[in-house]
Design a protein around this motif. Structure first.
Motif, PDB file in Angstrom:
ATOM      1  N   UNK A  28      -1.665 -21.132  -1.192  1.00 24.10           N
ATOM      2  CA  UNK A  28      -2.842 -20.420  -0.681  1.00 24.10           C
ATOM      3  C   UNK A  28      -2.456 -19.759   0.630  1.00 24.10           C
ATOM      4  N   UNK A  29      -2.629 -18.432   0.721  1.00 26.14           N
ATOM      5  CA  UNK A  29      -2.225 -17.666   1.883  1.00 26.14           C
ATOM      6  C   UNK A  29      -3.308 -16.664   2.245  1.00 26.14           C
ATOM      7  N   UNK A  30      -3.548 -16.468   3.535  1.00 24.42           N
ATOM      8  CA  UNK A  30      -4.434 -15.395   3.967  1.00 24.42           C
ATOM      9  C   UNK A  30      -3.830 -14.685   5.178  1.00 24.42           C
ATOM     10  N   UNK A  31      -4.095 -13.399   5.265  1.00 24.29           N
ATOM     11  CA  UNK A  31      -3.730 -12.625   6.446  1.00 24.29           C
ATOM     12  C   UNK A  31      -4.933 -11.789   6.847  1.00 24.29           C
ATOM     13  N   UNK A  32      -4.940 -11.317   8.084  1.00 26.31           N
ATOM     14  CA  UNK A  32      -6.098 -10.592   8.601  1.00 26.31           C
ATOM     15  C   UNK A  32      -5.652  -9.285   9.234  1.00 26.31           C
ATOM     16  N   UNK A  33      -6.343  -8.223   8.849  1.00 25.49           N
ATOM     17  CA  UNK A  33      -6.058  -6.891   9.376  1.00 25.49           C
ATOM     18  C   UNK A  33      -7.257  -6.416  10.203  1.00 25.49           C
ATOM     19  N   UNK A  34      -6.992  -5.843  11.370  1.00 25.26           N
ATOM     20  CA  UNK A  34      -8.047  -5.250  12.180  1.00 25.26           C
ATOM     21  C   UNK A  34      -8.150  -3.768  11.840  1.00 25.26           C
ATOM     22  N   UNK A  35      -9.323  -3.320  11.460  1.00 26.73           N
ATOM     23  CA  UNK A  35      -9.544  -1.944  11.047  1.00 26.73           C
ATOM     24  C   UNK A  35      -9.755  -1.030  12.245  1.00 26.73           C
ATOM     25  N   UNK A  36      -9.601   0.266  12.027  1.00 28.62           N
ATOM     26  CA  UNK A  36      -9.736   1.218  13.131  1.00 28.62           C
ATOM     27  C   UNK A  36     -11.144   1.246  13.703  1.00 28.62           C
ATOM     28  N   UNK A  37     -12.120   0.858  12.890  1.00 26.34           N
ATOM     29  CA  UNK A  37     -13.498   0.851  13.387  1.00 26.34           C
ATOM     30  C   UNK A  37     -13.872  -0.470  14.044  1.00 26.34           C
ATOM     31  N   UNK A  38     -12.880  -1.353  14.203  1.00 26.69           N
ATOM     32  CA  UNK A  38     -13.132  -2.632  14.837  1.00 26.69           C
ATOM     33  C   UNK A  38     -13.458  -3.752  13.872  1.00 26.69           C
ATOM     34  N   UNK A  39     -13.656  -3.413  12.621  1.00 20.58           N
ATOM     35  CA  UNK A  39     -13.916  -4.430  11.611  1.00 20.58           C
ATOM     36  C   UNK A  39     -12.652  -5.159  11.204  1.00 20.58           C
ATOM     37  N   UNK A  40     -12.767  -6.041  10.207  1.00 17.52           N
ATOM     38  CA  UNK A  40     -11.621  -6.817   9.751  1.00 17.52           C
ATOM     39  C   UNK A  40     -11.525  -6.782   8.229  1.00 17.52           C
ATOM     40  N   UNK A  41     -10.334  -7.026   7.751  1.00 17.16           N
ATOM     41  CA  UNK A  41     -10.112  -7.129   6.316  1.00 17.16           C
ATOM     42  C   UNK A  41      -9.198  -8.335   6.067  1.00 17.16           C
ATOM     43  N   UNK A  42      -9.705  -9.268   5.282  1.00 19.32           N
ATOM     44  CA  UNK A  42      -8.966 -10.482   4.962  1.00 19.32           C
ATOM     45  C   UNK A  42      -8.315 -10.333   3.599  1.00 19.32           C
ATOM     46  N   UNK A  43      -7.032 -10.688   3.502  1.00 23.38           N
ATOM     47  CA  UNK A  43      -6.319 -10.711   2.224  1.00 23.38           C
ATOM     48  C   UNK A  43      -6.031 -12.170   1.890  1.00 23.38           C
ATOM     49  N   UNK A  44      -6.365 -12.591   0.693  1.00 24.32           N
ATOM     50  CA  UNK A  44      -6.173 -13.987   0.300  1.00 24.32           C
ATOM     51  C   UNK A  44      -5.484 -14.061  -1.055  1.00 24.32           C
TER      52      UNK A  44
END
Length: 578
Positions: free
Chosen positions: A184-200
């Motif tokens: 089980x792995x997750x990473x987190x990306x910060x978006x240009x609009x300040x939001x986030x995107x989680x990959x799992x």
């Protein structure tokens, strides 16, 4: 990030959207209830070959078998059975049996991408004990849904038990559990609009020590938008295969400047161009003396302020041509081969030239940003003269750009990435005439990328490869461009992609990214067979990353008895021709 490698612009646009765009699933609520030439005036190209002496031109896990071994001395008689075109992305349904959970038994929303959001009950999780907790994995993703509209997506992850780099989808891990029953792995990306995107990622089961399947989720802003699908992952380094076979390694030279992309060999020197792809910040040109193949020596490094994406290189006489993202084709004087001197950029205006092909007294520059092929007369190599700017007729969606091209017998074979493979009559350099095209995977784009053409049994045969997940080699009879027929194919693992290829006689040399160098006997073009290979990708190489575009990217076979390969991390690798 310059869309990773600009030739893969479309793939990355689709990947980003596919991983982060709304899949139609709203954020769950407790009452919800259920859980991709002579002279310019003559218009006739010289029939000669480029100065390099040669015109540029596993395991078949993806379901296309190696077609066998022709008999010794075999000569193809020109007969074939036409093959059905099924495209690169052959959808056989979900890649794993796991699913996702939106609500728990009490009707409470389960956090998007959390371990509890994966239903792994149908999985044989005990098999995950085979998977090493150290290594880099290439991932093919299938978005959930009845119809695979956007094709498979590509990603990857790398894990370590010794403090090494750990990422998923190119972003640092924020959660990890890897044991005999769990991946089980997750990473987190910060978006240009300040939001986030989680990959799992959640593993379902392992088919071998190098192969596992599972499910993935992406969660934008905590799950306001989400997507889900299954994945099929392999260890990028081919541990079950020797490092090389049928070919002899000679030497290796690190390229310190940027990420190496392409190579040309002439005058006893290898000219390697680099881009600012990935973590690199500066591209340019590295000049390497290869007069002693066993001991290459870096002689000079060339950079140009504000121009950091150099993707292609070719030479003719005393001229070196470099494809630049800012200045079109940069012309360098290499009368002193160790000390290139800039002459000028052509055609003079700002152009993003992605690839270059020289055939006799013609130079074809693929200007991807302008969606044009720039055709030059190079009778005077240091003073190219622009003949015309040719735009491939757009298809119904108007999408596509010339990525690569191959000139052969007054025809230009264009990989119009996004649209298809186009054949153009260039007898008159001022007035190219379209002759025909071949398409596959049109929805949403056609990933045609590179090609090489030759004559076999009196027929004109093209070898074509796309850049995408499951991209493989197609063999096309292009004798009649208005009626192109697929007659053969060859594939490696579906998590990998072809990049460039060179045809030398009846051997096809392919830079196949994570699959390294692959040498195919194409004496019977309907049945390409592998006769040699060199795996260039190693987990242990400093700076290695994950994803589709890693490993061998550039290749030249100049006729001096050696094969020159550019690996994106290792730099220049030299082998003896098999």
């Amino acid at each position: 990030m310059k869309n990773l490698i600009r030739c893969a612009l479309t793939v990355w646009m689709i990947a980003v959207c596919g991983l982060g765009c709304d899949d139609g699933t709203p954020d769950p609520t407790p009452d919800a209830g259920n859980p991709d030439v002579e002279s310019p005036d003559a218009g006739t190209p010289d029939a000669g070959t480029p100065d390099s002496g040669t015109p540029d031109s596993g395991t078949p896990d993806s379901g296309i078998p190696d077609s066998g071994t022709p008999d010794a001395g075999y000569e193809w008689d020109g007969t074939y059975v036409p093959l059905e075109e099924r495209g690169d992305n052959i959808d056989t349904g979900p890649l794993a049996s796991c699913t996702r959970i939106l609500m728990d038994d009490a009707g409470v929303a389960v956090p998007c991408g959390s371990p509890q959001s994966f239903d792994l009950s149908p999985c044989n999780r005990g098999t995950l004990s085979q998977i090493s907790p150290d290594g880099i994995y290439s991932v093919r993703e299938r978005p959930n849904g009845a119809t695979l509209v956007s094709g498979f997506l590509s990603s990857g992850f790398q894990i370590s038990t010794s403090g090494g780099v750990e990422t998923a989808h190119g972003y640092p891990l924020v959660q990890k559990q890897v044991d005999s029953q769990t991946l089980y792995l997750t990473s987190l990306r910060t978006l240009t609009d300040g939001g986030t995107q989680l990959y799992a990622f959640a593993g379902c089961e392992a088919q071998s020590a190098e192969h596992l399947t599972g499910c993935y989720q992406t969660c934008t802003n905590g799950g306001q938008r989400r997507s889900f699908g299954s994945f099929d992952a392999v260890r990028t380094q081919r541990l079950s295969e020797p490092e090389m076979s049928g070919i002899q390694f000679v030497s290796e030279q690190k390229v310190a400047l940027g990420t190496p992309m392409d190579i040309y060999v002439t005058k006893g020197h290898a000219y390697v161009v680099s881009s600012d792809h990935g973590p690199a910040t500066e591209g340019g040109l590295t000049v390497i003396d290869v007069s002693d193949k066993a001991h290459p020596v870096v002689k000079k490094v060339v950079t140009l302020s504000g121009d950091n994406y150099w993707n292609s290189v070719w030479a003719k006489g005393d001229a070196l041509y470099v494809g630049s993202a800012k200045h079109g084709v940069l012309v360098y004087d290499i009368s002193n081969p160790a000390d290139p001197q800039l002459v000028r950029g052509v055609p003079g205006d700002a152009f993003d030239v992605h690839t270059i092909y020289v055939d006799g007294n013609r130079m074809y520059a693929q200007a991807s940003g302008a969606n044009q092929v720039l055709i030059f007369d190079v009778s005077n190599p240091l003073d190219p003269v622009l003949l015309t700017r040719y735009t491939v007729p757009a298809d119904g969606n108007g999408f596509g750009y010339p990525h690569d091209a191959f000139a052969y017998q007054n025809r230009l074979y264009i990989n119009q990435m996004g649209q298809g493979y186009y054949v153009v009559d260039v007898t008159d350099g001022f007035n190219p005439l379209p002759l025909g095209s071949y398409t596959y995977d049109v929805q949403p784009f056609n990933p045609t990328h590179a090609n090489a053409v030759g004559t076999f049994a009196g027929r004109t045969i093209a070898f074509e490869g796309g850049e995408n997940t499951n991209a493989h080699l197609r063999v096309l009879d292009v004798t009649d461009p208005a009626h192109i027929v697929k007659i053969g194919e060859f594939a490696m693992r579906p998590q990998t992609s072809i990049h460039n290829m060179v045809l030398v006689g009846k051997r096809l040399y392919v830079a196949w990214y994570a699959e390294g160098l692959r040498v195919l006997d194409v004496s019977n073009p309907t049945q390409p067979r592998q006769i040699a290979y060199a795996n260039t990708f190693r987990d242990s190489d400093p700076g290695r990353g994950e994803g589709l575009f890693v490993g061998a990217i550039g290749i030249r076979v100049p006729g001096d008895g050696y094969v020159y390969v550019v690996d994106m991390t290792r730099g220049l690798l030299i082998y003896r021709e098999p």
